[in-house]
Design an enzyme around this catalytic site. Structure first.
Site, PDB file in Angstrom:
ATOM      1  N   GLU A  93       0.831  -1.209   0.000  1.00  0.00           N
ATOM      2  CA  GLU A  93       0.000   0.000   0.000  1.00  0.00           C
ATOM      3  C   GLU A  93       0.862   1.254   0.000  1.00  0.00           C
ATOM      4  OE1 GLU A  93      -1.997  -2.930   2.966  1.00  0.00           O
ATOM      5  OE2 GLU A  93       0.000  -2.518   2.191  1.00  0.00           O
TER       6      GLU A  93
ATOM      7  N   CYS B 171      -2.059  -2.797   7.425  1.00  0.00           N
ATOM      8  CA  CYS B 171      -1.580  -2.611   8.791  1.00  0.00           C
ATOM      9  C   CYS B 171      -1.842  -1.168   9.222  1.00  0.00           C
ATOM     10  CB  CYS B 171      -0.083  -2.923   8.879  1.00  0.00           C
ATOM     11  SG  CYS B 171       0.982  -1.668   8.133  1.00  0.00           S
TER      12      CYS B 171
ATOM     13  N   CYS C  41       0.229   1.499   7.227  1.00  0.00           N
ATOM     14  CA  CYS C  41      -0.316   1.734   5.884  1.00  0.00           C
ATOM     15  C   CYS C  41      -1.660   2.449   5.966  1.00  0.00           C
ATOM     16  CB  CYS C  41      -0.438   0.430   5.117  1.00  0.00           C
ATOM     17  SG  CYS C  41       1.177  -0.241   4.625  1.00  0.00           S
TER      18      CYS C  41
END
Length: 165
Positions: free
Chosen positions: A80, A104, A107
């Protein structure tokens, strides 16, 4: 009559994310991302890997070691973030990001800050981790929608054989 078993836009963009994941050198987890604007135009792609200039052979790929310094985690950029950093065009405001694995918390911050408004993902296998729970909390607070892909195709097959074209 036109063909009726073609893939949806969501399946198409997730397919591009999955194809991008195949560029990853990570021996355990390959993740790709594809950012798309409201006109179904691809804005950027990325996959998990080391930053530009960091030789894949000079850094660790282990998941665990005596020291975190000797694992992949301090070094690898997630798909990402790479897709966001690879983008060089107009604003990502209002875009969607297609990603194999739910983002996560790090990101998630980049997704929110870049103006992306929707995350479409395949797997949420880390749903019970602090990082993923934090991602969802931030997405909910900032109005970023997240949706598990619900396609009609379970697999797509690519062939690079000339006779299959």
């Amino acid at each position: 009559m036109k063909r009726d078993n073609y893939i949806s836009w969501d399946e198409y963009f997730m397919g591009i994310a999955m194809l991008s994941a195949n560029r990853s050198k990570d021996p355990n987890t390959q993740v790709g991302a594809c950012i798309v604007d409201g006109n179904n135009k691809i804005m950027s792609v990325g996959y998990n890997g080391l930053p530009i200039g960091c030789d894949d052979d000079d850094f660790p790929w282990e998941r665990s070691a005596d020291s975190d310094y000797d694992t992949k985690y301090p070094y690898v950029c997630h798909a990402e973030l790479n897709a966001i950093l690879n983008h060089s065009g107009p604003s990502l405001q209002g875009c969607k990001i297609y990603v194999a694995l739910f983002p996560c918390n790090e990101c998630a911050k980049a997704i929110i800050q870049s103006g992306i408004k929707e995350v479409i993902y395949l797997s949420d296998k880390y749903a019970d981790t602090v990082g993923t729970r934090a991602s969802k909390r931030m997405f909910d607070a900032s109005g970023v929608k997240y949706t598990k892909l619900r396609g009609t195709h379970d697999t797509l097959t690519l062939s690079f054989k000339e006779e299959d074209v």
